[in-house]
Design an enzyme around this catalytic site. Structure first.
Site, short mmCIF file in Angstrom:
data_model
loop_
_atom_site.label_atom_id
_atom_site.label_comp_id
_atom_site.label_asym_id
_atom_site.label_seq_id
_atom_site.Cartn_x
_atom_site.Cartn_y
_atom_site.Cartn_z
N ARG A 26 0.81 -1.22 0.00
CA ARG A 26 0.00 0.00 0.00
C ARG A 26 0.85 1.28 0.00
O ARG A 26 0.43 2.28 0.58
CB ARG A 26 -0.96 0.02 1.20
N ARG A 30 -3.08 6.70 0.23
CA ARG A 30 -3.39 7.90 1.03
C ARG A 30 -2.27 8.42 1.93
O ARG A 30 -2.38 9.51 2.46
CB ARG A 30 -4.68 7.67 1.83
N ARG A 39 -6.65 12.20 -6.02
CA ARG A 39 -7.89 11.49 -5.70
C ARG A 39 -9.08 12.45 -5.65
O ARG A 39 -10.20 12.07 -6.02
CB ARG A 39 -7.66 10.78 -4.37
N ASP A 76 -6.63 -2.97 -7.63
CA ASP A 76 -7.18 -3.58 -6.42
C ASP A 76 -7.44 -5.06 -6.67
O ASP A 76 -7.65 -5.47 -7.81
CB ASP A 76 -8.47 -2.88 -5.99
N TYR A 152 -14.79 -12.11 -0.09
CA TYR A 152 -15.50 -10.88 -0.48
C TYR A 152 -16.75 -11.20 -1.31
O TYR A 152 -17.78 -10.54 -1.19
CB TYR A 152 -14.58 -9.96 -1.29
#
Ligand code: 1CP
Length: 342
Positions: A26, A30, A39, A76, A152
């Site tokens: 990651r 962010r 973003r 992703d 998921y």
């Protein structure tokens, strides 16, 4: 093609390295002000990953800002369930939400194995990143592991216990195996597509390995990891099964080059269970990066010493948390790059 910095690839293959390579799960995202600014300009996260120029830009942001030894393509793991027939929304501050979920065998029949071609936008982003990197450092491709993607698809989003997904395993075992096999075939096609587009190494994220028992993991996850690793050709493979130290001995039998570790087990014990052959990746607790520089440096050096000078790729034990101070991240990376083994 000769990479100027191929430390990560050499470490993965178990070849001699003059220092430990470092990257962060990651690392694009962010933690970087550049990412947060970009973003704001796009409608949503999915708009970002589906746009090869923007995905390329975001992939390169940590390379420039942090000086990591590898880039990881910005995408992703959920692109696979989507292409198999389960679209999702990524809701800010909430996470992914699937519009439909898998509840029974009928739902599985409505899904299809993807041949990888549908994910052209990822391959295009990979080509752009490779061009921009100009052989400076390797590019990592990735996919979710079948069990984590299955979780998921049944659950419809994140979960603390994944009890719906586990219920499906234990009550509809045959259908579960069918779906896990379909996901595995999709993952193989997708990873091969990424390799054809130019990635130098791939990582398989089994983020929810830790909710399964050793028996369930051996039944519902390991065989599919094995299937994927046997099918993938041409680049080293990293398998990261989070919280699954109970499976390290069985990982020996999986045809991967690197095993990712979280922080929940002593490094020496992990090495003992896994044997000497494979390279290890990890495993600093991401929360250490909230500490001051002296403590981060100390913890990183202790970690490096424990792993030793060879067959190690420095990383965190899970993805870096979005609110981590950039200075902490930089301190971790710089400590790894400057460390001298005695
Ligand atoms: O708006 C945003 O910025 C959304 C945050 C975000 C980001 C930056 C998500 C949503 N995904 C990503 C990118 C991403 N996801 C990468 C990019 C490359 C890099 O590492 O720099 C990677 C490798 C992933 C992989 C991923 N997605 C995993 C496996 C790794 C892990 O953390 O265990 C998982 C579980 C996901 C699902 C996902 N995507 C995003 C969220 C919020 C989640 C988790 C949801 C949950 O908790 O269940």
């Amino acid at each position: 093609m000769n990479l100027k910095n191929d430390l990560l690839l050499r470490a993965a293959r178990g070849e001699t390295i003059e220092r430990t390579p470092v990257w962060l799960m990651r690392q694009a995202g962010r933690i970087l002000p550049q990412y947060r600014a970009l973003r704001k300009k796009v409608k949503d996260f999915k708009g970002l990953i589906a746009n090869p120029e923007l995905a390329c830009e975001v992939t390169l942001q940590p390379v420039k800002e942090l000086g990591v030894d590898a880039a990881i393509i910005f995408s992703d793991i959920l692109v696979i369930p989507e292409e198999m027939g389960l679209p999702y929304n990524m809701i800010d501050s909430v996470g992914p939400r699937f519009q439909k979920t898998v509840k029974n065998v009928g739902d599985i029949k409505s899904l299809h194995v993807c041949d990888g071609d549908e994910l052209d936008y990822v391959y295009e982003a990979i080509s752009l990143v490779k061009e921009d990197l100009n052989n400076k450092i390797p590019l990592i491709g990735f996919s979710g592991a079948p069990w984590t993607l299955f979780a998921y698809m049944v659950e419809g989003g994140g979960s603390k216990t994944f009890s719906k997904a586990k219920k499906f395993l234990f009550t509809e075992s045959e259908s579960a195996h069918k779906l896990l096999d379909m996901i595995s075939d999709s993952v193989i096609a997708y990873l091969q597509g990424q390799i054809d587009a130019g990635v130098d190494i791939v990582q398989i994220f089994d983020s929810w390995a830790g909710v399964l028992s050793p028996e369930a993991y051996n039944n519902y996850s390991l065989p599919y990891l094995q299937k994927i690793c046997n099918a993938i050709d041409g680049v080293p493979i990293i398998v990261f099964a989070k919280d699954a130290h109970y499976v390290l001995e069985d990982m020996k039998e999986v045809k991967c080059d690197v095993v990712g570790l979280d922080w929940t087990m002593p490094i020496s014990e992990s090495r003992k269970r896994l044997g000497k052959k494979k390279t290890l990746q990890g495993n600093l607790d991401p929360c250490i990066l909230y500490s001051d520089a002296a403590d981060i440096k100390l913890a990183t050096e202790v970690m490096l010493k424990e792993f030793g000078s060879q067959k190690h790729i420095a990383n965190l034990g899970h993805g870096v948390y979005p609110d981590t101070p950039l200075d902490g991240v930089k301190c971790f990376i710089d400590t790894v790059k400057q460390y001298k083994f005695e």
